[in-house]
Design a protein around this motif. Structure first.
Motif, PDB file in Angstrom:
ATOM      1  N   ALA A   1       0.830  -1.205   0.000  1.00  0.00           N
ATOM      2  CA  ALA A   1       0.000   0.000   0.000  1.00  0.00           C
ATOM      3  C   ALA A   1       0.863   1.253   0.000  1.00  0.00           C
ATOM      4  O   ALA A   1       0.597   2.222  -0.739  1.00  0.00           O
ATOM      5  CB  ALA A   1      -0.918  -0.014   1.213  1.00  0.00           C
TER       6      ALA A   1
ATOM      7  N   SER B   1      -9.547   4.251   5.151  1.00  0.00           N
ATOM      8  CA  SER B   1      -8.975   3.769   3.888  1.00  0.00           C
ATOM      9  C   SER B   1     -10.068   3.546   2.849  1.00  0.00           C
ATOM     10  O   SER B   1      -9.882   3.835   1.658  1.00  0.00           O
ATOM     11  CB  SER B   1      -8.205   2.466   4.121  1.00  0.00           C
ATOM     12  OG  SER B   1      -7.148   2.674   5.043  1.00  0.00           O
TER      13      SER B   1
ATOM     14  N   TYR C   1      -4.814   2.902  -1.318  1.00  0.00           N
ATOM     15  CA  TYR C   1      -5.795   2.935  -0.239  1.00  0.00           C
ATOM     16  C   TYR C   1      -6.594   1.634  -0.177  1.00  0.00           C
ATOM     17  O   TYR C   1      -7.032   1.213   0.905  1.00  0.00           O
ATOM     18  CB  TYR C   1      -6.715   4.131  -0.387  1.00  0.00           C
ATOM     19  CG  TYR C   1      -6.045   5.447  -0.112  1.00  0.00           C
ATOM     20  CD1 TYR C   1      -5.305   5.635   1.059  1.00  0.00           C
ATOM     21  CD2 TYR C   1      -6.135   6.505  -1.004  1.00  0.00           C
ATOM     22  CE1 TYR C   1      -4.670   6.845   1.322  1.00  0.00           C
ATOM     23  CE2 TYR C   1      -5.506   7.720  -0.743  1.00  0.00           C
ATOM     24  CZ  TYR C   1      -4.766   7.880   0.413  1.00  0.00           C
ATOM     25  OH  TYR C   1      -4.147   9.068   0.683  1.00  0.00           O
TER      26      TYR C   1
ATOM     27  N   THR D   1     -10.380   5.459  -0.757  1.00  0.00           N
ATOM     28  CA  THR D   1     -10.478   4.669  -1.986  1.00  0.00           C
ATOM     29  C   THR D   1     -11.685   5.082  -2.814  1.00  0.00           C
ATOM     30  O   THR D   1     -11.616   5.224  -4.038  1.00  0.00           O
ATOM     31  CB  THR D   1     -10.573   3.169  -1.646  1.00  0.00           C
ATOM     32  OG1 THR D   1      -9.451   2.798  -0.839  1.00  0.00           O
ATOM     33  CG2 THR D   1     -10.601   2.327  -2.901  1.00  0.00           C
TER      34      THR D   1
ATOM     35  N   CYS E   1      -4.631  -0.581   1.830  1.00  0.00           N
ATOM     36  CA  CYS E   1      -4.758  -0.229   3.242  1.00  0.00           C
ATOM     37  C   CYS E   1      -6.042  -0.797   3.851  1.00  0.00           C
ATOM     38  O   CYS E   1      -6.074  -1.196   5.030  1.00  0.00           O
ATOM     39  CB  CYS E   1      -4.748   1.292   3.399  1.00  0.00           C
ATOM     40  SG  CYS E   1      -3.131   2.050   3.117  1.00  0.00           S
TER      41      CYS E   1
END
Length: 359
Positions: A33, A81, A61, A85, A64
Motif C-alpha cells: 500500500a 482507507s 488505499y 479509496t 490499506c
C-alpha cells in the motif's frame, strides 16, 4: 487556563514513550500500500497526470483497507482507507466522463487537425461549429448530384471531407472540388441572410463522397452571435473562393496559351484576339474597318466610271451601299468552355478580367 496550556504543550512537545517495539514487521499488504501511495504522489499534471495520480492512490488505499481488515484489525483504519479509496474512484469516473465528452468523431477530429488547428482555433470554439451542423456526416454516391443548376435552392453551406466533386455549367466542365474545400462558397457569399436564390452550377460527385453541411439560418445565427467564428468563416470562405477563381484561371491558360489575370475588371475585352485560329482574320478586319474613315470618298470605285458615255445614267437610283464590314464577335462562354464569371460569382466582390501578356 495554565493547567490546560501545560497539558497541550506536554502533548505537543513531549512524545509518548513506546513501552516496547514490535519485533515482527507488518504484512506485505501494508508495504504494498505504501509503495502505491509513493508512486501516486509522484504523478504529474493534466488529464493523464490525474489518471496516474488517482489510479495509484486508489490502489494504495485499497491495499490499506485489506491490511486494516486482515492484519491491523482496526475499524478506524478500514473506514478511513475505504473513504479515500471511494474518493479516488469517483475522481477517475469524472475524468472518464470528461474525456468522453471532449472526444470528437474521427472525421471531425481529422477536420480539426487539418483546417482549424493550423489557425490555432480553440477546441471549444470548434465544438460550437460542429454543434451547429449537428455533428452529422452526410454522403454522396458516385455520380449523385449535390446541386442542379437553376433548381436547387441555396439553403446550406457544405464542406467536402472525402472524395471529389465535379462542377459544371451548361454542360461545360469548370473545375473540381477536393477534400476540405467548401462546395458552395460562391453561392453562400452571393446572398444576404434575408435573400434567397438557386445554384447557377451543377455539382456532381465523381467518387463516393462525404461532407458536412450547416443549415443557412442556423449558421447565420451562430455568425451573428460569435464574432470570432464570423471572422474565421470569412477568412476560410475568401480563401476558398480565390482557389476556385485561380482554378478557372489555370484552365483558361491551359486552353489558350495566355495567362489571364483575374484581378482586373472585365473578362471579355481581349478574349476575341486570344483565339489562335481567328487572330489574323480579326486583325485584318479591324484594319478594313478603320480604312473608310481615312480614305477620301472619290477614291472608292463606282460602277458609273465603266458605263459608256452614250447611255444616260439612271435617273432615280439609290447611291451604292457601303460595304458591310463584318467584325469578329467576341466569343461567349460556350466557346471558351468557361462560365460567365459574373454569373458564376454573383455579387461576390471578385471582379475578373484578362491580361493579354504571354506566359
Amino acid at each position: 487556563m495554565s493547567t490546560n496550556g501545560s497539558s497541550v504543550g506536554q502533548l505537543l512537545w513531549q512524545a509518548p514513550v513506546c513501552a516496547g517495539w514490535k519485533q515482527d514487521l507488518e504484512g506485505a499488504l501494508y508495504h504494498l500500500a505504501n509503495c502505491f501511495l509513493l508512486l501516486g504522489f509522484m504523478g504529474g499534471s493534466g488529464v493523464y497526470g490525474c489518471f496516474y495520480l488517482f489510479g495509484f492512490l486508489g490502489t494504495g488505499y485499497l491495499c490499506c483497507v485489506l491490511w486494516g481488515w486482515f492484519h491491523a484489525c482496526g475499524l478506524d483504519v478500514v473506514l478511513w482507507s475505504f473513504l479515500l479509496t471511494t474518493a479516488c474512484v469517483l475522481q477517475l469516473a469524472h475524468l472518464v466522463y470528461r474525456l468522453r465528452e471532449d472526444t470528437l468523431p474521427e472525421e471531425f477530429e481529422l477536420l480539426y487537425k487539418t483546417l482549424c488547428l493550423p489557425l490555432q482555433v480553440p477546441l471549444q470554439t470548434y465544438k460550437e461549429i460542429v454543434h451547429c451542423c449537428e455533428g452529422q456526416v452526410l454522403t454522396l454516391a458516385a455520380e449523385q448530384t449535390y446541386a442542379v443548376e437553376g433548381e436547387t435552392p441555396i439553403n446550406r453551406l457544405s464542406l467536402l471531407l472525402s472524395g471529389r466533386v465535379r462542377v459544371s455549367q451548361d454542360g461545360q466542365f469548370l473545375h473540381y472540388i477536393f477534400p476540405y474545400q467548401f462546395m458552395d462558397s460562391p453561392e453562400w457569399e452571393s446572398l444576404q441572410p434575408s435573400e434567397e436564390g438557386v445554384f447557377q452550377v451543377t455539382l456532381t460527385a465523381e467518387t463516393a463522397c462525404s461532407y458536412i453541411s450547416w443549415p443557412r439560418k442556423s449558421l447565420h445565427l451562430l455568425l451573428a452571435k460569435e464574432r470570432y467564428i464570423s471572422r474565421l468563416f470569412s477568412a476560410l470562405l475568401g480563401y476558398d473562393i480565390s482557389e476556385k477563381l485561380y482554378a478557372l484561371n489555370d484552365k483558361l491558360f491551359a486552353k489558350f496559351g495566355l495567362r489571364f489575370d483575374i484581378r482586373l475588371p472585365s473578362l471579355y475585352h481581349v478574349l476575341g484576339p486570344a483565339a489562335p485560329e481567328t487572330g489574323a482574320e480579326s486583325e485584318k478586319d479591324d484594319e478594313e474597318v478603320h480604312e473608310p474613315a481615312v480614305s477620301p470618298p472619290q477614291a472608292m470605285p463606282t460602277s458609273v466610271q465603266h458605263t459608256p458615255p452614250c447611255s444616260p445614267p439612271p435617273a432615280a437610283t439609290d447611291p451604292p451601299a457601303p460595304p458591310s464590314w463584318a467584325r469578329m464577335s467576341r466569343p461567349d462562354s460556350s466557346v471558351l468552355g468557361v462560365p460567365d464569371f459574373p454569373s458564376y460569382f454573383p455579387q461576390s466582390g471578385f471582379p475578373v478580367k484578362v491580361a493579354t501578356g504571354t506566359p
